[in-house]
Motif scaffolding. Structure first.
Motif, PDB file in Angstrom:
ATOM      1  N   VAL A 260      25.044  88.039  78.304  1.00 19.83           N
ATOM      2  CA  VAL A 260      25.994  89.222  78.156  1.00 19.83           C
ATOM      3  C   VAL A 260      25.476  90.221  76.496  1.00 19.83           C
ATOM      4  CG1 VAL A 260      28.415  89.868  77.991  1.00 19.83           C
ATOM      5  CG2 VAL A 260      27.497  88.377  79.765  1.00 19.83           C
ATOM      6  N   THR A 261      25.687  89.133  75.894  1.00 20.46           N
ATOM      7  CA  THR A 261      25.523  89.312  74.631  1.00 20.46           C
ATOM      8  C   THR A 261      25.344  88.001  73.096  1.00 20.46           C
ATOM      9  OG1 THR A 261      26.636  90.315  72.407  1.00 20.46           O
ATOM     10  CG2 THR A 261      28.611  89.050  74.241  1.00 20.46           C
ATOM     11  N   THR A 262      24.541  88.571  72.273  1.00 22.80           N
ATOM     12  CA  THR A 262      25.136  87.442  71.479  1.00 22.80           C
ATOM     13  C   THR A 262      25.197  87.764  69.411  1.00 22.80           C
ATOM     14  OG1 THR A 262      23.242  86.644  70.486  1.00 22.80           O
ATOM     15  CG2 THR A 262      22.036  88.190  71.322  1.00 22.80           C
ATOM     16  N   ILE A 263      25.172  87.137  69.074  1.00 24.80           N
ATOM     17  CA  ILE A 263      25.023  87.605  67.837  1.00 24.80           C
ATOM     18  C   ILE A 263      24.647  87.069  66.941  1.00 24.80           C
ATOM     19  CG2 ILE A 263      27.543  86.333  67.950  1.00 24.80           C
ATOM     20  CD1 ILE A 263      28.915  88.391  65.455  1.00 24.80           C
ATOM     21  N   ASN A 264      24.218  87.262  65.324  1.00 29.08           N
ATOM     22  CA  ASN A 264      23.565  85.905  64.587  1.00 29.08           C
ATOM     23  C   ASN A 264      24.316  85.699  63.637  1.00 29.08           C
ATOM     24  OD1 ASN A 264      23.730  87.827  62.939  1.00 29.08           O
ATOM     25  ND2 ASN A 264      22.040  87.913  61.799  1.00 29.08           N
ATOM     26  N   TYR A 265      23.737  84.648  63.193  1.00 31.89           N
ATOM     27  CA  TYR A 265      24.266  83.262  62.084  1.00 31.89           C
ATOM     28  C   TYR A 265      25.762  84.529  61.124  1.00 31.89           C
ATOM     29  CZ  TYR A 265      22.119  84.657  58.028  1.00 31.89           C
ATOM     30  OH  TYR A 265      21.556  84.941  57.152  1.00 31.89           O
ATOM     31  N   SER A 266      25.144  85.141  60.821  1.00 30.90           N
ATOM     32  CA  SER A 266      26.065  86.381  59.541  1.00 30.90           C
ATOM     33  C   SER A 266      26.916  87.075  60.431  1.00 30.90           C
ATOM     34  CB  SER A 266      25.469  86.553  58.969  1.00 30.90           C
ATOM     35  OG  SER A 266      24.556  88.220  59.335  1.00 30.90           O
ATOM     36  N   GLY A 267      26.586  87.324  61.828  1.00 24.71           N
ATOM     37  CA  GLY A 267      27.557  88.786  62.531  1.00 24.71           C
ATOM     38  C   GLY A 267      27.022  89.734  62.292  1.00 24.71           C
ATOM     39  N   ARG A 268      26.054  90.345  61.277  1.00 23.49           N
ATOM     40  CA  ARG A 268      25.509  91.251  61.478  1.00 23.49           C
ATOM     41  C   ARG A 268      24.739  91.930  62.406  1.00 23.49           C
ATOM     42  NH1 ARG A 268      25.994  90.218  55.840  1.00 23.49           N
ATOM     43  NH2 ARG A 268      23.557  88.935  55.874  1.00 23.49           N
ATOM     44  N   THR A 269      23.756  90.957  62.904  1.00 23.11           N
ATOM     45  CA  THR A 269      23.339  92.068  64.160  1.00 23.11           C
ATOM     46  C   THR A 269      23.663  91.507  65.819  1.00 23.11           C
ATOM     47  OG1 THR A 269      21.485  91.724  62.448  1.00 23.11           O
ATOM     48  CG2 THR A 269      21.133  91.462  64.868  1.00 23.11           C
ATOM     49  N   THR A 270      23.824  91.870  66.470  1.00 27.27           N
ATOM     50  CA  THR A 270      24.474  92.077  67.833  1.00 27.27           C
ATOM     51  C   THR A 270      23.442  92.456  68.670  1.00 27.27           C
ATOM     52  OG1 THR A 270      25.701  93.627  67.558  1.00 27.27           O
ATOM     53  CG2 THR A 270      26.137  91.531  66.811  1.00 27.27           C
ATOM     54  N   SER A 271      23.105  91.459  69.703  1.00 29.25           N
ATOM     55  CA  SER A 271      22.290  92.300  70.773  1.00 29.25           C
ATOM     56  C   SER A 271      23.640  92.585  72.342  1.00 29.25           C
ATOM     57  CB  SER A 271      21.258  91.681  71.136  1.00 29.25           C
ATOM     58  OG  SER A 271      20.670  92.452  71.947  1.00 29.25           O
ATOM     59  N   TYR A 272      23.738  93.956  73.054  1.00 29.63           N
ATOM     60  CA  TYR A 272      23.355  93.675  75.021  1.00 29.63           C
ATOM     61  C   TYR A 272      22.929  93.343  75.541  1.00 29.63           C
ATOM     62  CZ  TYR A 272      28.470  93.401  70.897  1.00 29.63           C
ATOM     63  OH  TYR A 272      28.861  93.996  70.117  1.00 29.63           O
ATOM     64  N   ALA A 273      23.190  93.063  77.096  1.00 32.89           N
ATOM     65  CA  ALA A 273      23.018  93.230  78.152  1.00 32.89           C
ATOM     66  C   ALA A 273      23.644  95.183  78.192  1.00 32.89           C
ATOM     67  CB  ALA A 273      23.528  92.485  78.972  1.00 32.89           C
ATOM     68  N   ASP A 274      22.330  95.586  79.144  1.00 32.38           N
ATOM     69  CA  ASP A 274      22.879  97.231  79.628  1.00 32.38           C
ATOM     70  C   ASP A 274      23.506  97.187  80.398  1.00 32.38           C
ATOM     71  OD1 ASP A 274      18.866  97.428  80.033  1.00 32.38           O
ATOM     72  OD2 ASP A 274      20.323  97.854  77.942  1.00 32.38           O
TER      73      ASP A 274
END
Length: 124
Positions: A48-62
């Protein structure tokens, strides 16, 4: 070891909103990436979605881009999933997961720890 406990699931009408929370304990939360996955009956678990350790990078399923937002509060050891404009096809058990390192990932294989899941049902 990381223990994860999700909350916030439930029944909501199409177009509605829900906010899931995932409280983490154990290994240092602020050093690891986090993700949300979901699994509908008869289907494989999907990203569904992910976030890196700091919160500055995210990614989402279309399928959820523009409707869902992931965030984290490292001071509270908690990651959130804000879900808006929910659709019946969003119905699933939602799982919080902790990655084995600081980099976010959309692969189930990169996550070592999983919560018990919380049911989200979108129906009128």
């Amino acid at each position: 070891q990381v223990q994860l406990v999700e909350s916030g699931g439930g029944l909501v009408q199409p177009g509605g909103s829900l906010r899931l929370s995932c409280a983490a304990s154990g290994r240092s939360f602020s050093t690891i990436a986090m993700g949300w996955f979901r699994q509908a009956p008869g289907k494989e678990r999907e990203f569904v979605t992910t976030i890196n350790y700091s919160g500055r990078t995210t990614s989402y399923a279309d399928s959820v881009k523009g409707r869902f937002t992931i965030s984290r509060d490292n001071a509270k050891n908690t990651v959130y999933l804000q879900m808006n404009s929910l659709k019946p096809e969003d119905t699933a058990v939602y799982y919080c997961a902790a990655a084995r390192d600081s980099l976010s990932s959309d692969s189930v294989k990169d996550y070592d720890y999983w919560g018990q899941g919380t049911q989200v049902t979108v129906s009128s």
